[in-house]
Scaffold this active site. Sequence first.
Site, PDB file in Angstrom:
ATOM      1  N   HIS A  56      -2.725  -4.044   3.966  1.00 21.30           N
ATOM      2  CA  HIS A  56      -3.896  -3.157   3.893  1.00 21.30           C
ATOM      3  C   HIS A  56      -4.625  -3.402   2.590  1.00 21.30           C
ATOM      4  O   HIS A  56      -4.164  -4.164   1.736  1.00 21.30           O
ATOM      5  CB  HIS A  56      -3.504  -1.699   4.094  1.00 21.30           C
ATOM      6  CG  HIS A  56      -2.689  -1.079   2.993  1.00 21.30           C
ATOM      7  ND1 HIS A  56      -1.408  -1.475   2.701  1.00 21.30           N
ATOM      8  CD2 HIS A  56      -2.985  -0.089   2.100  1.00 21.30           C
ATOM      9  CE1 HIS A  56      -0.941  -0.750   1.701  1.00 21.30           C
ATOM     10  NE2 HIS A  56      -1.879   0.092   1.304  1.00 21.30           N
ATOM     11  N   HIS A  58      -5.530  -1.707  -0.175  1.00 22.99           N
ATOM     12  CA  HIS A  58      -5.383  -1.046  -1.479  1.00 22.99           C
ATOM     13  C   HIS A  58      -5.085  -2.050  -2.598  1.00 22.99           C
ATOM     14  O   HIS A  58      -4.366  -3.030  -2.394  1.00 22.99           O
ATOM     15  CB  HIS A  58      -4.292   0.018  -1.413  1.00 22.99           C
ATOM     16  CG  HIS A  58      -4.725   1.245  -0.658  1.00 22.99           C
ATOM     17  ND1 HIS A  58      -3.842   2.153  -0.120  1.00 22.99           N
ATOM     18  CD2 HIS A  58      -5.969   1.708  -0.362  1.00 22.99           C
ATOM     19  CE1 HIS A  58      -4.523   3.128   0.483  1.00 22.99           C
ATOM     20  NE2 HIS A  58      -5.809   2.879   0.347  1.00 22.99           N
ATOM     21  N   ASP A  60      -3.190  -2.105  -5.186  1.00 19.25           N
ATOM     22  CA  ASP A  60      -1.814  -2.431  -5.573  1.00 19.25           C
ATOM     23  C   ASP A  60      -1.147  -3.358  -4.557  1.00 19.25           C
ATOM     24  O   ASP A  60       0.002  -3.764  -4.743  1.00 19.25           O
ATOM     25  CB  ASP A  60      -0.977  -1.158  -5.805  1.00 19.25           C
ATOM     26  CG  ASP A  60      -0.808  -0.302  -4.563  1.00 19.25           C
ATOM     27  OD1 ASP A  60      -1.809  -0.053  -3.852  1.00 19.25           O
ATOM     28  OD2 ASP A  60       0.335   0.123  -4.287  1.00 19.25           O
ATOM     29  N   HIS A  61      -1.880  -3.731  -3.499  1.00 19.81           N
ATOM     30  CA  HIS A  61      -1.357  -4.661  -2.486  1.00 19.81           C
ATOM     31  C   HIS A  61      -2.116  -5.988  -2.444  1.00 19.81           C
ATOM     32  O   HIS A  61      -1.595  -6.969  -1.930  1.00 19.81           O
ATOM     33  CB  HIS A  61      -1.372  -3.996  -1.102  1.00 19.81           C
ATOM     34  CG  HIS A  61      -0.480  -2.787  -1.049  1.00 19.81           C
ATOM     35  ND1 HIS A  61       0.706  -2.753  -0.364  1.00 19.81           N
ATOM     36  CD2 HIS A  61      -0.589  -1.582  -1.667  1.00 19.81           C
ATOM     37  CE1 HIS A  61       1.288  -1.582  -0.546  1.00 19.81           C
ATOM     38  NE2 HIS A  61       0.517  -0.850  -1.335  1.00 19.81           N
ATOM     39  N   HIS A 112      -2.264   5.399   7.149  1.00 18.55           N
ATOM     40  CA  HIS A 112      -2.409   5.332   5.681  1.00 18.55           C
ATOM     41  C   HIS A 112      -3.801   4.790   5.362  1.00 18.55           C
ATOM     42  O   HIS A 112      -4.550   5.375   4.586  1.00 18.55           O
ATOM     43  CB  HIS A 112      -1.308   4.453   5.116  1.00 18.55           C
ATOM     44  CG  HIS A 112      -1.373   4.241   3.629  1.00 18.55           C
ATOM     45  ND1 HIS A 112      -1.124   5.249   2.727  1.00 18.55           N
ATOM     46  CD2 HIS A 112      -1.660   3.138   2.883  1.00 18.55           C
ATOM     47  CE1 HIS A 112      -1.266   4.774   1.486  1.00 18.55           C
ATOM     48  NE2 HIS A 112      -1.593   3.495   1.560  1.00 18.55           N
ATOM     49  N   ASP A 135       2.576   0.415   3.279  1.00 24.03           N
ATOM     50  CA  ASP A 135       2.662   1.835   2.915  1.00 24.03           C
ATOM     51  C   ASP A 135       2.713   2.729   4.147  1.00 24.03           C
ATOM     52  O   ASP A 135       2.183   3.842   4.144  1.00 24.03           O
ATOM     53  CB  ASP A 135       1.470   2.239   2.038  1.00 24.03           C
ATOM     54  CG  ASP A 135       1.548   1.659   0.632  1.00 24.03           C
ATOM     55  OD1 ASP A 135       2.571   1.035   0.289  1.00 24.03           O
ATOM     56  OD2 ASP A 135       0.573   1.823  -0.124  1.00 24.03           O
ATOM     57  N   HIS A 173       7.028   0.270  -1.694  1.00 19.10           N
ATOM     58  CA  HIS A 173       7.258   1.093  -2.895  1.00 19.10           C
ATOM     59  C   HIS A 173       8.690   1.602  -2.954  1.00 19.10           C
ATOM     60  O   HIS A 173       9.295   1.908  -1.918  1.00 19.10           O
ATOM     61  CB  HIS A 173       6.326   2.320  -2.918  1.00 19.10           C
ATOM     62  CG  HIS A 173       4.884   1.995  -3.138  1.00 19.10           C
ATOM     63  ND1 HIS A 173       4.319   1.914  -4.392  1.00 19.10           N
ATOM     64  CD2 HIS A 173       3.890   1.724  -2.261  1.00 19.10           C
ATOM     65  CE1 HIS A 173       3.022   1.607  -4.274  1.00 19.10           C
ATOM     66  NE2 HIS A 173       2.737   1.482  -2.989  1.00 19.10           N
TER      67      HIS A 173
HETATM   68 FE    FE Z   1       0.710   1.061  -2.149  1.00 21.26          FE
HETATM   69 ZN    ZN Z   2      -1.598   1.880  -0.014  1.00 23.39          ZN
END
Ligand code: FE
Ligand code: ZN
Length: 265
Positions: A56, A58, A60-61, A112, A135, A173
């Site tokens: 996805h 985001h 942090d990905h 998400h 996530d 995570h």
């Molecule tokens: Fe994340």
């Molecule tokens: Zn995420």
Amino acid sequence: MTLSLTLTPVPAFDDNYLWLLDNGHKALVVDPGDAAPVLAALDARGLTLAGILLTHHHGDHVGGVNALRARLQGPVYGPASEKLPEPVQRLHGGDAIELLGLRFAVLDVPGHTAGHIAYFVAQVPGDAPLLFCGDTLFSGGCGRVFEGTPSQMHASLQALAALPSTTRVCCAHEYTLSNLRFAREVDPANTALAAYAAQCEATRAAGRPTLPVPLGTELRINPFLRCTEPALQDAARRHAPLKLPAAPSPVDVFATLREWKNGFR
Ligand code: FE
Ligand code: ZN
């Protein structure tokens, strides 16, 4: 010759894992939010980067994708409908890709984010299946519902729950201990949950990841996969007695637990 596979959770930021899968020569990485720890892991083991899989959009990905392109000798794959660092080979649920001699089946798991996908490898030589779920599913918990509806997220989690129980769930995570504090609040009589929490506390105290986790464990301990259990229906009704009917639907239970956890400290 069959090369044996190594699965490595590469820690990044506070609590992300960038999952590296390699055959001793070639590697792929899932959701590289940061390039530096991936490059360090590749260099330490002399690995070529053969592909990047994204679940996805985001940061942090995907934040490390462009910095990894100089080293990448293969495609970047990602969900069909999300804004990602281009170029990306776009995937839909039902698609499959081949990497490292493995077949990755693509699952649509919205909730998400609206276009979130997961990657499932049913056949892993000499080992259990693999799920890279970003996530969506966490050990003892699940992702927040940012772009989809509770009903979508519940359906996505049910689709993951239907995979083989031996599947190694590779979440993005390390949220396990805080998830389990909530899980024990809502499912206090679950003895498998208490035992799993004790095991995870010891694992974290030893500085090791709690992941991957077998899906079968999650089916026994994760409240968000257990919305048809009377104990969790009761917990949801105690939390929201005015909102829920006497026999709440699994989606009602899921939505109540998710909202409850959003404010749980
Ligand atoms: Fe994340
Ligand atoms: Zn995420």
